[in-house]
Design a protein around this motif. Structure first.
Motif, short mmCIF file in Angstrom:
data_model
loop_
_atom_site.label_atom_id
_atom_site.label_comp_id
_atom_site.label_asym_id
_atom_site.label_seq_id
_atom_site.Cartn_x
_atom_site.Cartn_y
_atom_site.Cartn_z
N THR A 44 0.83 -1.21 0.00
CA THR A 44 0.00 0.00 0.00
C THR A 44 0.86 1.26 0.00
O THR A 44 0.55 2.23 -0.70
CB THR A 44 -0.94 0.00 1.22
OG1 THR A 44 -1.74 -1.18 1.18
CG2 THR A 44 -1.85 1.21 1.23
N ASN B 48 2.22 1.71 -3.39
CA ASN B 48 1.12 2.15 -4.24
C ASN B 48 0.86 3.64 -4.08
O ASN B 48 0.65 4.35 -5.07
CB ASN B 48 -0.13 1.33 -3.89
CG ASN B 48 -1.12 1.31 -4.99
OD1 ASN B 48 -0.92 1.89 -6.04
ND2 ASN B 48 -2.22 0.63 -4.77
N CYS B 49 0.87 4.14 -2.84
CA CYS B 49 0.64 5.57 -2.60
C CYS B 49 1.74 6.42 -3.22
O CYS B 49 1.47 7.46 -3.82
CB CYS B 49 0.54 5.84 -1.10
SG CYS B 49 -0.95 5.19 -0.35
N GLU C 64 -2.10 -2.21 -8.19
CA GLU C 64 -3.40 -2.17 -7.52
C GLU C 64 -4.15 -3.48 -7.71
O GLU C 64 -4.80 -3.98 -6.78
CB GLU C 64 -4.23 -1.00 -8.05
CG GLU C 64 -5.51 -0.77 -7.32
CD GLU C 64 -5.33 -0.28 -5.90
OE1 GLU C 64 -6.24 -0.54 -5.09
OE2 GLU C 64 -4.30 0.33 -5.60
#
Length: 95
Positions: free
Chosen positions: A26, A29-30, A44
């Motif tokens: 995560t 991903n951010c 994702e």
């Protein structure tokens, strides 16, 4: 993440590792989203498959782990999710 930290000693080793891996994915991903990377859509998808796989594993529905992958493939073929994702999330115009 705060709840996970508070109850870390009550988790199994496998659960702790999988939760830490999910948090790490995560965070990547951010960062990729902020940098407007084109490969973020695939990360994702992997993150969603990983999340559903973990939930199915915890519920002892191991035989259903392949369903999120099949659903994402069908949705990609039907609605072209990658181009929709790029146009709405990344504000990327395809040539």
């Amino acid at each position: 993440m705060t709840i996970t930290t508070a109850f870390w000693f009550y988790l199994d080793l496998a659960d702790g590792i999988l939760i830490a891996l999910f948090v790490l994915i995560t965070l990547i991903n951010c960062g990729a989203l902020l940098e407007q990377r084109r490969w973020i859509y695939y990360l994702e998808c992997v993150r969603l498959i990983f999340l559903f796989g973990f939930v199915f594993y915890k519920l002892d529905w191991v035989e259903l782990i392949f369903l999120p992958t099949i659903a994402l493939i069908i949705l990609e073929r039907t609605f072209a999710l990658s181009s929709l994702y790029r146009s709405y999330v990344l504000r990327y115009e395809e040539a």
